[in-house]
Scaffold this motif. Structure first.
Motif, PDB file in Angstrom:
ATOM      1  N   UNK A 115       0.836  -1.204   0.093  1.00  0.00           N
ATOM      2  CA  UNK A 115       0.078  -0.023  -0.033  1.00  0.00           C
ATOM      3  C   UNK A 115       0.970   1.435  -0.029  1.00  0.00           C
ATOM      4  N   UNK A 116       1.893   0.948   0.512  1.00  0.00           N
ATOM      5  CA  UNK A 116       2.915   2.357   0.950  1.00  0.00           C
ATOM      6  C   UNK A 116       3.697   2.480  -0.620  1.00  0.00           C
ATOM      7  N   UNK A 117       3.917   1.382  -1.319  1.00  0.00           N
ATOM      8  CA  UNK A 117       4.749   1.330  -2.326  1.00  0.00           C
ATOM      9  C   UNK A 117       4.221   0.855  -3.555  1.00  0.00           C
ATOM     10  N   UNK A 118       3.020   1.694  -4.352  1.00  0.00           N
ATOM     11  CA  UNK A 118       2.446   1.072  -5.203  1.00  0.00           C
ATOM     12  C   UNK A 118       3.324   1.312  -6.375  1.00  0.00           C
ATOM     13  N   UNK A 119       2.859   0.820  -7.541  1.00  0.00           N
ATOM     14  CA  UNK A 119       3.649   0.949  -8.921  1.00  0.00           C
ATOM     15  C   UNK A 119       3.968   2.173  -8.925  1.00  0.00           C
ATOM     16  N   UNK A 120       2.816   3.347  -9.125  1.00  0.00           N
ATOM     17  CA  UNK A 120       3.120   4.704  -9.314  1.00  0.00           C
ATOM     18  C   UNK A 120       4.133   5.396  -8.356  1.00  0.00           C
ATOM     19  N   UNK A 121       3.910   5.036  -7.067  1.00  0.00           N
ATOM     20  CA  UNK A 121       4.851   5.611  -6.067  1.00  0.00           C
ATOM     21  C   UNK A 121       6.495   5.106  -6.269  1.00  0.00           C
ATOM     22  N   UNK A 122       6.574   3.856  -6.636  1.00  0.00           N
ATOM     23  CA  UNK A 122       8.001   3.522  -6.854  1.00  0.00           C
ATOM     24  C   UNK A 122       8.322   4.274  -8.132  1.00  0.00           C
ATOM     25  N   UNK A 123       7.628   4.348  -9.349  1.00  0.00           N
ATOM     26  CA  UNK A 123       7.812   5.060 -10.488  1.00  0.00           C
ATOM     27  C   UNK A 123       8.383   6.543 -10.329  1.00  0.00           C
ATOM     28  N   UNK A 124       7.531   7.029  -9.430  1.00  0.00           N
ATOM     29  CA  UNK A 124       7.791   8.308  -9.146  1.00  0.00           C
ATOM     30  C   UNK A 124       9.065   8.742  -8.418  1.00  0.00           C
ATOM     31  N   UNK A 125       9.179   7.887  -7.408  1.00  0.00           N
ATOM     32  CA  UNK A 125      10.842   8.026  -6.734  1.00  0.00           C
ATOM     33  C   UNK A 125      11.772   7.752  -7.550  1.00  0.00           C
ATOM     34  N   UNK A 126      11.680   6.907  -8.496  1.00  0.00           N
ATOM     35  CA  UNK A 126      12.850   6.380  -9.287  1.00  0.00           C
ATOM     36  C   UNK A 126      13.091   7.674 -10.425  1.00  0.00           C
ATOM     37  N   UNK A 127      11.894   8.002 -10.873  1.00  0.00           N
ATOM     38  CA  UNK A 127      11.978   9.304 -11.744  1.00  0.00           C
ATOM     39  C   UNK A 127      12.590  10.475 -11.379  1.00  0.00           C
ATOM     40  N   UNK A 128      12.246  10.799 -10.006  1.00  0.00           N
ATOM     41  CA  UNK A 128      12.857  12.161  -9.289  1.00  0.00           C
ATOM     42  C   UNK A 128      14.228  12.052  -9.378  1.00  0.00           C
ATOM     43  N   UNK A 129      14.931  10.793  -8.970  1.00  0.00           N
ATOM     44  CA  UNK A 129      16.357  10.517  -8.830  1.00  0.00           C
ATOM     45  C   UNK A 129      16.985  10.231 -10.217  1.00  0.00           C
ATOM     46  N   UNK A 130      16.316  10.033 -11.425  1.00  0.00           N
ATOM     47  CA  UNK A 130      16.895   9.429 -12.533  1.00  0.00           C
ATOM     48  C   UNK A 130      18.124  10.085 -12.879  1.00  0.00           C
ATOM     49  N   UNK A 131      18.096  11.307 -13.230  1.00  0.00           N
ATOM     50  CA  UNK A 131      19.337  12.010 -13.581  1.00  0.00           C
ATOM     51  C   UNK A 131      20.618  11.526 -12.837  1.00  0.00           C
ATOM     52  N   UNK A 175       6.747  16.605  -2.566  1.00  0.00           N
ATOM     53  CA  UNK A 175       6.106  17.311  -3.590  1.00  0.00           C
ATOM     54  C   UNK A 175       6.244  16.995  -4.707  1.00  0.00           C
ATOM     55  N   UNK A 176       7.646  17.062  -4.798  1.00  0.00           N
ATOM     56  CA  UNK A 176       8.510  16.800  -6.229  1.00  0.00           C
ATOM     57  C   UNK A 176       8.203  15.417  -6.529  1.00  0.00           C
ATOM     58  N   UNK A 177       8.228  14.631  -5.757  1.00  0.00           N
ATOM     59  CA  UNK A 177       7.929  13.196  -6.103  1.00  0.00           C
ATOM     60  C   UNK A 177       6.538  12.767  -6.306  1.00  0.00           C
ATOM     61  N   UNK A 178       5.923  13.226  -5.326  1.00  0.00           N
ATOM     62  CA  UNK A 178       4.304  13.020  -5.377  1.00  0.00           C
ATOM     63  C   UNK A 178       3.605  13.504  -6.478  1.00  0.00           C
TER      64      UNK A 178
END
Length: 211
Positions: A115-131, A175-178
């Motif tokens: 519930x805390x680590x949904x697919x969208x949540x995991x994707x947003x976290x990784x996207x925020x740190x992608x660079x 906020x940037x991740x969510x």
């Protein structure tokens, strides 16, 4: 006194007990230097990242639920799912696959944390740190990995309603991740304005030439 000790030592049960105590002492001594939440087979983690992982997990050990965040690096880019993942509880895995200069970072969690680590949540976290995660520089890569770790820690703290600490994300980072699209919107609008201004300028130049 020596005779008494010699008599005791000759008993088989006593020898076994003393041997077990000695082994136990060695195990406890070695365990003090073991980092159970870190498995850096690809040698990617720097000192600052290791310290963050250990300090945050040490805080978790002091809670009732005792959740954990494990960071694992392996020398391959696929098959990153941790073994016995479905048998674990209250644990989040950050797995880094590495081969040459390529990196593949994935987030996994036990079923009770889905519930805390949904697919969208995991994707947003990784996207925020992608660079940072794409960088071949170890320091830059670790900066991105620390952001991923802190984001996972924040999600766990929210899940169990723990008080936030210095290891969690700031409100701005959350906020940037969510809401990644909310952050990208001003950039898109700015780009649209620039494109429209350029079209207008080129139109004026073309009109002047025709005149």
């Amino acid at each position: 006194m020596l005779k008494v000790w010699h008599t005791i030592w000759k008993k088989p049960k006593t020898k076994i007990l003393i041997s077990l105590l000695a082994l136990g002492t060695i195990f406890l001594t070695m365990s003090a230097f073991v980092q159970p939440n870190i498995s850096d087979n690809a040698n990617l983690l720097d000192r600052q990242t290791r310290q963050l992982i250990q300090e945050k997990n040490n805080r978790y050990w002091q809670t009732k639920e005792q959740p954990q965040i494990a960071v694992i690096t392996v020398k391959r880019l696929n098959k990153l799912t941790p073994r016995k993942l479905n048998a674990t509880k209250r644990i989040c895995y950050i797995v880094v696959g590495a081969k040459g200069k390529k990196r593949n970072v994935q987030i996994f969690s036990s079923k009770d944390l889905h519930g805390a680590f949904t697919a969208d949540t995991r994707m947003n976290i990784l996207r925020a740190a992608a660079n940072d995660l794409r960088s071949p520089q170890k320091a830059t890569f670790n900066k991105g990995l620390r952001l991923v770790f802190r984001a996972c820690a924040t999600k766990i703290d929210q899940q169990y309603q723990y008080a936030f600490d210095k290891y969690d994300l700031t409100n701005e980072e959350q906020d940037r991740i969510s809401h990644p699209h909310r952050v990208a919107l001003p950039l898109a609008l700015a780009l649209a304005v620039i494109v429209m201004a350029l079209i207008y300028f080129l139109g004026r130049v073309r009109k002047q030439k025709n005149d």
